[in-house]
Scaffold this motif. Structure first.
Motif, PDB file in Angstrom:
ATOM      1  N   UNK A  51     -10.045   2.898  -1.910  1.00  0.00           N
ATOM      2  CA  UNK A  51      -9.349   4.122  -1.527  1.00  0.00           C
ATOM      3  C   UNK A  51      -9.625   4.447  -0.068  1.00  0.00           C
ATOM      4  N   UNK A  52      -8.599   4.863   0.633  1.00  0.00           N
ATOM      5  CA  UNK A  52      -8.758   5.194   2.044  1.00  0.00           C
ATOM      6  C   UNK A  52      -8.089   6.524   2.357  1.00  0.00           C
ATOM      7  N   UNK A  53      -8.486   7.062   3.495  1.00  0.00           N
ATOM      8  CA  UNK A  53      -7.924   8.319   3.995  1.00  0.00           C
ATOM      9  C   UNK A  53      -7.373   8.055   5.389  1.00  0.00           C
ATOM     10  N   UNK A  54      -6.186   8.581   5.663  1.00  0.00           N
ATOM     11  CA  UNK A  54      -5.549   8.391   6.953  1.00  0.00           C
ATOM     12  C   UNK A  54      -5.134   9.721   7.547  1.00  0.00           C
ATOM     13  N   UNK A  55      -5.414   9.915   8.819  1.00  0.00           N
ATOM     14  CA  UNK A  55      -5.016  11.141   9.518  1.00  0.00           C
ATOM     15  C   UNK A  55      -4.282  10.755  10.790  1.00  0.00           C
ATOM     16  N   UNK A  56      -3.361  11.588  11.191  1.00  0.00           N
ATOM     17  CA  UNK A  56      -2.635  11.352  12.435  1.00  0.00           C
ATOM     18  C   UNK A  56      -2.315  12.684  13.089  1.00  0.00           C
ATOM     19  N   UNK A  57      -2.256  12.668  14.411  1.00  0.00           N
ATOM     20  CA  UNK A  57      -1.878  13.863  15.149  1.00  0.00           C
ATOM     21  C   UNK A  57      -1.240  13.458  16.465  1.00  0.00           C
ATOM     22  N   UNK A  58      -0.467  14.376  17.025  1.00  0.00           N
ATOM     23  CA  UNK A  58       0.215  14.151  18.292  1.00  0.00           C
ATOM     24  C   UNK A  58      -0.482  14.936  19.393  1.00  0.00           C
TER      25      UNK A  58
ATOM     26  N   UNK B 208      -2.365  14.267   6.875  1.00  0.00           N
ATOM     27  CA  UNK B 208      -3.472  13.654   6.146  1.00  0.00           C
ATOM     28  C   UNK B 208      -2.909  12.983   4.900  1.00  0.00           C
ATOM     29  N   UNK B 209      -3.168  11.689   4.771  1.00  0.00           N
ATOM     30  CA  UNK B 209      -2.680  10.912   3.640  1.00  0.00           C
ATOM     31  C   UNK B 209      -3.854  10.256   2.928  1.00  0.00           C
ATOM     32  N   UNK B 210      -3.670   9.915   1.682  1.00  0.00           N
ATOM     33  CA  UNK B 210      -4.652   9.116   0.957  1.00  0.00           C
ATOM     34  C   UNK B 210      -3.906   8.054   0.161  1.00  0.00           C
ATOM     35  N   UNK B 211      -4.546   6.886   0.036  1.00  0.00           N
ATOM     36  CA  UNK B 211      -3.914   5.796  -0.689  1.00  0.00           C
ATOM     37  C   UNK B 211      -4.936   4.751  -1.068  1.00  0.00           C
ATOM     38  N   UNK B 212      -4.482   3.651  -1.617  1.00  0.00           N
ATOM     39  CA  UNK B 212      -5.408   2.618  -2.070  1.00  0.00           C
ATOM     40  C   UNK B 212      -4.755   1.249  -2.029  1.00  0.00           C
ATOM     41  N   UNK B 213      -5.586   0.229  -2.048  1.00  0.00           N
ATOM     42  CA  UNK B 213      -5.129  -1.145  -2.155  1.00  0.00           C
ATOM     43  C   UNK B 213      -6.189  -1.937  -2.918  1.00  0.00           C
ATOM     44  N   UNK B 214      -5.838  -3.126  -3.353  1.00  0.00           N
ATOM     45  CA  UNK B 214      -6.781  -3.961  -4.096  1.00  0.00           C
ATOM     46  C   UNK B 214      -7.404  -4.969  -3.135  1.00  0.00           C
TER      47      UNK B 214
ATOM     48  N   UNK C 175      -3.420   7.586  15.245  1.00  0.00           N
ATOM     49  CA  UNK C 175      -3.545   7.337  13.809  1.00  0.00           C
ATOM     50  C   UNK C 175      -4.951   6.797  13.537  1.00  0.00           C
ATOM     51  N   UNK C 176      -5.640   7.365  12.541  1.00  0.00           N
ATOM     52  CA  UNK C 176      -6.981   6.910  12.182  1.00  0.00           C
ATOM     53  C   UNK C 176      -7.039   6.628  10.686  1.00  0.00           C
ATOM     54  N   UNK C 177      -7.729   5.541  10.339  1.00  0.00           N
ATOM     55  CA  UNK C 177      -7.861   5.145   8.945  1.00  0.00           C
ATOM     56  C   UNK C 177      -9.340   5.045   8.591  1.00  0.00           C
ATOM     57  N   UNK C 178      -9.712   5.672   7.478  1.00  0.00           N
ATOM     58  CA  UNK C 178     -11.105   5.705   7.039  1.00  0.00           C
ATOM     59  C   UNK C 178     -11.220   5.075   5.651  1.00  0.00           C
ATOM     60  N   UNK C 179     -12.332   4.374   5.436  1.00  0.00           N
ATOM     61  CA  UNK C 179     -12.579   3.760   4.141  1.00  0.00           C
ATOM     62  C   UNK C 179     -14.061   3.631   3.882  1.00  0.00           C
ATOM     63  N   UNK C 180     -14.460   3.155   2.704  1.00  0.00           N
ATOM     64  CA  UNK C 180     -15.880   3.050   2.366  1.00  0.00           C
ATOM     65  C   UNK C 180     -16.560   1.889   3.100  1.00  0.00           C
ATOM     66  N   UNK C 181     -17.764   2.146   3.622  1.00  0.00           N
ATOM     67  CA  UNK C 181     -18.572   1.105   4.235  1.00  0.00           C
ATOM     68  C   UNK C 181     -19.423   0.395   3.198  1.00  0.00           C
ATOM     69  N   UNK C 182     -20.303  -0.505   3.625  1.00  0.00           N
ATOM     70  CA  UNK C 182     -21.169  -1.232   2.688  1.00  0.00           C
ATOM     71  C   UNK C 182     -22.019  -0.318   1.810  1.00  0.00           C
TER      72      UNK C 182
ATOM     73  N   UNK D 135       0.856  -1.184   0.000  1.00  0.00           N
ATOM     74  CA  UNK D 135       0.000   0.000   0.000  1.00  0.00           C
ATOM     75  C   UNK D 135       0.891   1.233   0.000  1.00  0.00           C
ATOM     76  N   UNK D 136       0.637   2.153  -0.901  1.00  0.00           N
ATOM     77  CA  UNK D 136       1.384   3.407  -0.960  1.00  0.00           C
ATOM     78  C   UNK D 136       0.431   4.571  -0.778  1.00  0.00           C
ATOM     79  N   UNK D 137       0.878   5.580  -0.050  1.00  0.00           N
ATOM     80  CA  UNK D 137       0.046   6.751   0.183  1.00  0.00           C
ATOM     81  C   UNK D 137       0.898   8.013   0.044  1.00  0.00           C
ATOM     82  N   UNK D 138       0.240   9.113  -0.217  1.00  0.00           N
ATOM     83  CA  UNK D 138       0.894  10.420  -0.233  1.00  0.00           C
ATOM     84  C   UNK D 138       0.022  11.407   0.509  1.00  0.00           C
TER      85      UNK D 138
END
Length: 202
Positions: free
Chosen positions: A164-171, A149-155, A179-186, A136-139
């Motif tokens: 496609x997913x979105x990832x956010x992180x904060x200190x 805030x990053x976005x990336x994808x996997x098969x 670290x939180x990861x978001x993606x599409x639900x059903x 998985x690669x993200x930018x």
């Protein structure tokens, strides 16, 4: 077995071939052309660690992890514990993370890298682990407080479709990252799939 080299490596070799002095240049009879000098300066700038890499270096250490994952919106999370080690490699240019935990009660290991590309001006990351054979690669981007805030994808192995997913992180302090990861639900709407709390061990 043929060895494949990445395109940036090939470009670098080609540029070095142009930059390398000829026999006449080696004796001091000629200097580099302006084009050769510009190429050398561009590659030097691209390879020099900067403030973004220094910020990554501040994250080096051993961490305990609290991992929460959700199978679908509105469900109770699965909770696991784990550990992670972060270190800098490649002369302070890339941060490497090794993770050990459990996934659905089974041993789980993961490996990630994070960096900043001086050429594109983008933060990037990679991830692979013991429950897949893919990468998985993200930018993304990070602010001055290293909230990212990053976005990336996997098969997806079931549907064979790209997810496609979105990832956010904060200190929340010098030693605590969320670290939180978001993606599409059903229904196709975004929901939180995972949350990892990193706590650096003293």
């Amino acid at each position: 077995m043929a060895r494949c080299f990445p395109i940036p490596f090939i470009s670098l070799v080609a540029s070095l071939a142009l930059i390398s002095p000829s026999p006449a240049q080696a004796t001091g009879e000629h200097k580099m052309t302006p084009e050769q000098q510009a190429a050398m300066e561009a590659y030097t700038k691209a390879a020099t660690p900067g403030p973004q890499h220094a910020a990554l270096a501040k994250q080096v250490g051993n961490y305990s992890l609290l991992i929460k994952s959700w199978e679908a919106p509105g469900t109770e999370p699965m909770v696991e514990n784990g550990t992670a080690t972060r270190s800098m490699i490649l002369g302070g240019r890339v941060m490497m993370e090794s993770m050990n935990s459990k996934m659905m009660g089974q041993p789980f290991t993961g490996h990630g890298m994070r960096g900043f590309d001086n050429v594109t001006g983008k933060h990037w990351s990679t991830w692979n682990d013991s429950i897949s054979t893919g990468l998985m690669t993200t930018t993304g981007s990070c602010d001055e407080k290293d909230a990212c805030t990053f976005s990336g994808s996997w098969v997806d192995p079931v549907s064979k479709k790209t997810i496609t997913s979105r990832m956010v992180s904060h200190w929340s302090g010098a030693d605590a990252e969320t670290f939180e990861m978001f993606g599409p639900g059903p229904d196709g709407k975004e929901f939180k799939m995972m949350e990892i709390t990193y706590t650096r061990q003293k």
